[in-house]
Design an enzyme around this catalytic site. Sequence first.
Site, PDB file in Angstrom:
ATOM      1  N   SER A 254       0.856  -1.188   0.000  1.00 46.67           N
ATOM      2  CA  SER A 254       0.000   0.000   0.000  1.00 46.67           C
ATOM      3  C   SER A 254       0.895   1.242   0.000  1.00 46.67           C
ATOM      4  CB  SER A 254      -0.879   0.004   1.249  1.00 46.67           C
ATOM      5  OG  SER A 254      -0.062   0.238   2.381  1.00 46.67           O
ATOM      6  N   LYS A 255       0.238   2.393  -0.013  1.00 46.69           N
ATOM      7  CA  LYS A 255       0.976   3.668   0.000  1.00 46.69           C
ATOM      8  C   LYS A 255       1.876   3.755   1.231  1.00 46.69           C
ATOM      9  CE  LYS A 255      -2.146   6.580  -2.544  1.00 46.69           C
ATOM     10  NZ  LYS A 255      -3.466   7.084  -2.377  1.00 46.69           N
ATOM     11  N   ARG A 256       1.387   3.137   2.312  1.00 48.75           N
ATOM     12  CA  ARG A 256       2.134   3.118   3.563  1.00 48.75           C
ATOM     13  C   ARG A 256       3.569   2.586   3.347  1.00 48.75           C
ATOM     14  NH1 ARG A 256       1.980  -1.025   7.030  1.00 48.75           N
ATOM     15  NH2 ARG A 256       0.509  -2.134   5.720  1.00 48.75           N
ATOM     16  N   GLY A 258       5.291   3.152   0.824  1.00 55.05           N
ATOM     17  CA  GLY A 258       5.998   4.040  -0.104  1.00 55.05           C
ATOM     18  C   GLY A 258       5.677   3.735  -1.562  1.00 55.05           C
TER      19      GLY A 258
END
Length: 483
Positions: A254-256, A258
Site C-alpha cells: 500500500s501507499k504506507r 511508499g
Amino acid sequence: MKPKLRFAPSPTGNLHIGSVRTAIFNWVWAQSLDASLVLRIEDTDLERSKKEFEDNIMEGLDWLGLSFDEGPHQPLNGMKYRQSERINDQAYQPYIDQLLSSGNAYYCFETDDELTAERQAAEDQGIPYVYSRKSLSYSPDEVTKKLDNGTPWTIRFRVPDHAMIIVKDVIRGDISFESKLLSDFIIVRSDGNPTYNFAVVVDDHEMGITHVVRGEDHISNTPRQIMMYDAFGWDVPQFAHLPIILGPDRSKLSKRHGAKSVSEYRDDGFLADALINYLSLLGWSPPDGKELLSREELNDLFDISRINKAGAVFDTVKLTWMNKQYLAKKSDHEILALIHSFVDPKLKKLSDLDRKILSVRDNIETLSQINDYLDVYSRDTTDFFNKFQALPITESDIKVIEYAHAAIAQLSKWDASSVTELMEGAIESLSLGKGKVMKPMRKSMTGDESGPNLIDCLALIPLNEIKARLELVLKHVNSTASN
Ligand code: GLU
C-alpha cells in the site's frame, strides 16, 4: 476462436503499480499467444469512478508504451468499452431478463436492515452467512405486485444448491468451491445498475475474451462468475490469478510502504522501461534468472507457467537500482533530452548546464535527483563556506589544502587536466594515497564530503571561485588551529 485478453481497470484511483503488473502480464501473455488485447474501463461503481482517474490510467498506460488492440479509443464494430456507456445503452438488460426468466436470478425485496439482521444472526451463531432466500419464496404475482408498488429491490443470482464449482487456474491448478457456501449474490443493485461480477461476465463474453489475467484478490469472485457462464451456457475463459504484491513487511502493498502511482514514478524520473522490467519480475522470472530484460527479451522469455503462487515483495531499492541501470545505458544525448524537464527553473540558469548535467549523470538513480547533484554548482562562496565549516577536517587534510592553495595560486588556466595535475602533484609531494588527497580537495573546494566525479566537477567551478574558497578555508583552518 482467436485468443483475446483484456485489462480491465476500475477508475477509482490513479494507475497503481499492482494494476500495471496485471496489465504487463496481460500484454506479454497476449503477445505469446498471438492474441489481441482489450482495454476496458470498469466504472460500474458510478460514485467512486472519476474521469480524472480514467485519464490518469490512460496516460500511464500510454507512457509505459502498453498498447491495446481494442478499447475506448479503438472500438471494434461499434463496441463500447466503458461499462457506464454500456449501462446507458442497456447492454446488460437482455442478459438480466434472460437470467430472470430462466430462474437463475430473482428479485430480492429485503431491506438493508433485514439483511443486516440476518447477517448478525449468522455471526452470533458463528456460521458463514448465506442469504436466507426469503424473496425466493414469493409467487410471480407477489413479485409483480411488489414491483408495481415500487418496493425497492435488487436482483440476486440463484446459486445452484449442491454443486462443486471448480476454478481451473493456469497458475494455481484447480480450486474448488462448494456452492452452498456461496450466498445468492446481487447482480443488479437497487439503482438498477449491474454489479462488477455480473457486468464482467457479460462483457468478457460479448468481447470474446478467452483468457482472464488478474490479481489473486479476485479469486473469490471467480466461482460466482463461472456459475453465471454456466447459467448462460457460455464457454468459460481460462483464468490466471497473479500473486499478491506485498510490502517489505509482507502485508499487502500500500501507499504506507511508499508505493506510488505510475504518474508519481514518472514524475520522480523513473523510466518506463525500468518500471516494466521491474514489475515483470514480481511473481515471474525467466529460466536463467536474468534480471535486466528488454521488452523484446521479456516477450521472448515469457512463459505463464513460470508465474509463482507466492506473494511477491515490492522493493523500492531494487526498482531504483534497476532504473539506474537503464539510465546508464542511455547516450549523453538521450540523457540530456530526458533530463531537461526535471531541472529546477533556478538551476536552468547555470552556465555550461549540459556539461554540468553530464558530469553527474553517472550518479543519478532517478532523473529528478539531478537537482540534488547540480546543487554543487549553484553555491556561491558564502553557501560553500557555510557547508565547509560543518565538515570534519584532519591534520592531513590541512596539508592537502595548503598544498592546493599554493599550487592553484600560480594557475591562470583551470580545466580537467589542471585538476588532474594538481592531484597528482599533491599525491607525490605529500606522499599520500589518492583518497587522502581527493577527500580534502572535495571538501575544501565544493563543501561536500562526497559527490560526482571530482575532476569533472572541480573543472566546472571557475578558477577565481576556487581561489576564493581556498583563501577562506585556509584562514578558517589556521584560526581554528591556533585557538
Ligand atoms: N476492475 C477490476 C479491478 O480493477 C478487474 C476485474 C477483472 O479483471 O476481472 O480490480
